[in-house]
Design a protein around this motif. Sequence first.
Motif, mmCIF file in Angstrom:
data_model
loop_
_atom_site.group_PDB
_atom_site.id
_atom_site.type_symbol
_atom_site.label_atom_id
_atom_site.label_comp_id
_atom_site.label_asym_id
_atom_site.label_seq_id
_atom_site.Cartn_x
_atom_site.Cartn_y
_atom_site.Cartn_z
ATOM 1 N N PRO A 45 -8.495 55.395 -75.219
ATOM 2 C CA PRO A 45 -8.189 54.969 -76.698
ATOM 3 C C PRO A 45 -9.301 54.107 -77.060
ATOM 4 N N GLU A 46 -10.066 53.398 -76.154
ATOM 5 C CA GLU A 46 -10.969 52.518 -76.605
ATOM 6 C C GLU A 46 -12.204 53.259 -76.937
ATOM 7 N N MET A 47 -12.419 54.497 -76.265
ATOM 8 C CA MET A 47 -13.682 55.159 -76.518
ATOM 9 C C MET A 47 -13.359 56.073 -77.866
ATOM 10 N N GLN A 48 -12.139 56.414 -78.199
ATOM 11 C CA GLN A 48 -11.683 56.896 -79.455
ATOM 12 C C GLN A 48 -11.926 55.936 -80.476
ATOM 13 N N HIS A 49 -11.675 55.036 -80.535
ATOM 14 C CA HIS A 49 -11.694 53.972 -81.532
ATOM 15 C C HIS A 49 -13.256 53.583 -81.655
ATOM 16 N N ASP A 50 -13.909 53.198 -80.805
ATOM 17 C CA ASP A 50 -15.502 52.822 -80.731
ATOM 18 C C ASP A 50 -16.053 53.950 -81.410
ATOM 19 N N MET A 51 -16.083 54.982 -81.035
ATOM 20 C CA MET A 51 -16.892 56.190 -81.347
ATOM 21 C C MET A 51 -16.369 57.320 -82.186
ATOM 22 N N GLY A 52 -15.187 57.110 -82.761
ATOM 23 C CA GLY A 52 -14.475 57.858 -83.711
ATOM 24 C C GLY A 52 -14.171 59.385 -83.212
ATOM 25 N N LEU A 53 -13.705 59.444 -81.853
ATOM 26 C CA LEU A 53 -13.555 60.963 -81.438
ATOM 27 C C LEU A 53 -12.321 61.228 -82.012
ATOM 28 N N ASN A 54 -12.243 62.709 -82.013
ATOM 29 C CA ASN A 54 -11.184 63.559 -82.528
ATOM 30 C C ASN A 54 -10.427 63.961 -81.278
ATOM 31 N N ALA A 55 -9.081 64.324 -81.601
ATOM 32 C CA ALA A 55 -8.435 64.622 -80.312
ATOM 33 C C ALA A 55 -8.724 65.619 -79.031
ATOM 34 N N GLU A 56 -9.573 66.648 -79.882
ATOM 35 C CA GLU A 56 -10.156 67.762 -78.769
ATOM 36 C C GLU A 56 -11.386 66.911 -78.170
ATOM 37 N N GLN A 57 -12.220 66.215 -78.540
ATOM 38 C CA GLN A 57 -13.380 65.492 -77.847
ATOM 39 C C GLN A 57 -12.416 64.529 -76.699
ATOM 40 N N LEU A 58 -11.408 63.932 -77.031
ATOM 41 C CA LEU A 58 -10.741 63.122 -76.294
ATOM 42 C C LEU A 58 -10.450 63.685 -74.913
ATOM 43 N N GLN A 59 -9.573 65.062 -75.175
ATOM 44 C CA GLN A 59 -9.344 65.783 -74.042
ATOM 45 C C GLN A 59 -10.499 66.378 -73.149
ATOM 46 N N TRP A 60 -11.452 66.557 -73.965
ATOM 47 C CA TRP A 60 -12.518 67.193 -73.062
ATOM 48 C C TRP A 60 -13.521 66.331 -72.190
ATOM 49 N N ILE A 61 -13.185 65.013 -72.464
ATOM 50 C CA ILE A 61 -13.787 63.725 -71.629
ATOM 51 C C ILE A 61 -13.375 63.923 -70.378
ATOM 52 N N ILE A 62 -12.029 64.280 -70.131
ATOM 53 C CA ILE A 62 -10.945 64.366 -68.925
ATOM 54 C C ILE A 62 -11.392 65.917 -68.338
ATOM 55 N N SER A 63 -11.003 66.870 -69.232
ATOM 56 C CA SER A 63 -10.974 68.212 -68.658
ATOM 57 C C SER A 63 -12.467 68.690 -68.313
ATOM 58 N N GLY A 64 -13.605 68.500 -69.251
ATOM 59 C CA GLY A 64 -14.847 68.843 -68.896
ATOM 60 C C GLY A 64 -15.234 68.301 -67.518
ATOM 61 N N TYR A 65 -15.132 67.208 -67.131
ATOM 62 C CA TYR A 65 -15.455 66.757 -65.869
ATOM 63 C C TYR A 65 -14.749 67.719 -64.856
ATOM 64 N N ALA A 66 -13.600 67.804 -64.796
ATOM 65 C CA ALA A 66 -12.623 68.395 -63.803
ATOM 66 C C ALA A 66 -12.916 69.883 -63.822
ATOM 67 N N VAL A 67 -12.949 70.632 -64.894
ATOM 68 C CA VAL A 67 -13.085 72.022 -64.910
ATOM 69 C C VAL A 67 -14.636 72.333 -64.390
#
Length: 491
Positions: A45-67
């Motif tokens: 949530p802090e990243m989203q607020h600070d950088m204006g991330l959308n929902a898709e970008q937020l999800q890929w911060i997690i799944s991009g690393y894992a995948v």
Amino acid sequence: MSDRQSNALTAPAGPGARKNLVLLVLCAQLFLDSMDVSLMGVALPEMQHDMGLNAEQLQWIISGYAVAYGGFLLLGGRAADLFGRRRMFFWATVVFAAVSLVGGLVTDGWLLIITRVVKGVAAAFIAPAALSIITTTFPEGPERNRAMSMFGLTGASGYAAGLVFSGLLTSLSWRLTFFVPFVVAALVLLTARSVIAPDERADGRKPGFDALGAVTATGGVLLLVLALTRAPEVGWGSAVTVASLVVSVLLLIAFVVIQNRRTDPLVDLAIFRSRTLSAANVVGVVWACATIGWQFIALLYLQDALDYSALKAGMAIVPMAVSILVAVNIAPKVIARIGLRVPAVIGLLLQGAGIFLFLRAGEDASYPAVLLPALIVHGLGNGTSFLSFNIAGVSGVADDKQGLAASLIQSAVQLGGGLGVAVGAAVLAGSAGGAGISAYHHAFVAVGVFSLVGALASAIGLGAPQHTGGEGAAGEAPAGEAPAGVESGRV
């Protein structure tokens, strides 16, 4: 100075302090890799607020690393065999440290995601190299079993610690979730070359490098996750979703065909003749789908629905982290007495029960009465089932295929994590427009079902190990018998 003399000076001597130092360095990096899987959770949530991330970008911060981690693990294991374990461990850690530093400095959302993906690729080269260094440093038997037990416990501890540290670091600045891993990785680099023995020069023909197999496997998985992520936005019947799913399936089929035809495949598919090993990898995928997907949803719920601060959300997870560590320490003794199947089934049922208990959570859920019991139950089941399927994934496998077996189970967990986050995010976005408590409840049900699937797969497939090849391969032993190497509470 000859290579043999150089090895004698740098290799750990005997069972004493030098070997323990090797294990400490390797465990420190594994702790960092595992922590990085969960470290982003509270910071989102802090990243989203600070950088204006959308929902898709937020999800890929997690799944991009894992995948990326899961998709490249098999290639990482192969590279360690071909180019040297210490060499791959060192240079992959260099990349891991560098992109951690860059990630803390970037100001664009997609650049942040790229650093996470690159870090996942680096971790995929680090993990199998570290595991193979352990198996060649510690002789087979009780000494190696103790080292492997410590290595596995470190992974579980790193994941749990990431949930806690994420809140503490984010309360100061979310960028610390990138800078702290950089510092730890840098410390590992300072000691790795002086502690770990140099790679021996290989004589004779080197096996082939299956780059095409790696490309088809990774591409297939990435497209699958992309389809699941975009479907709520563009529609399940849209051309983009259907095309992504079709190409994903074709790439994975091509991967299987390539492996069957190559002399030196990335994955020797004969290893899947073991029912126990195959079941363990299925369980690993759905276990990670449930727990990583739940983590993504639960931390958003705590901060968005209950208005927890980042620090409060991180501290709220502490009882679950403690219960995971308790379970991981007790589970070996239980497995030694009754085998793998029952602990795996009970663990996955408890994990699922902890997720479903979150259905009691509303807009003003009481932490002691509602959330705390769910976190403790989930943690106990999580730690118990984690150890069970990890042991099953490498038990009964011939020595020359241990690295492959370890890479497979690690790949299953990382790929499952990426898929679980994608499913959770898709359900959360598609249910009631992504708003309200009902959307969170639907997402909890979606990921909780994976635990039930894992319990069923464990009940059917996790008997005693069956050797998969080599001289002296044994048949499958009675289902209640504990695997070799699990004795007196040691794994």
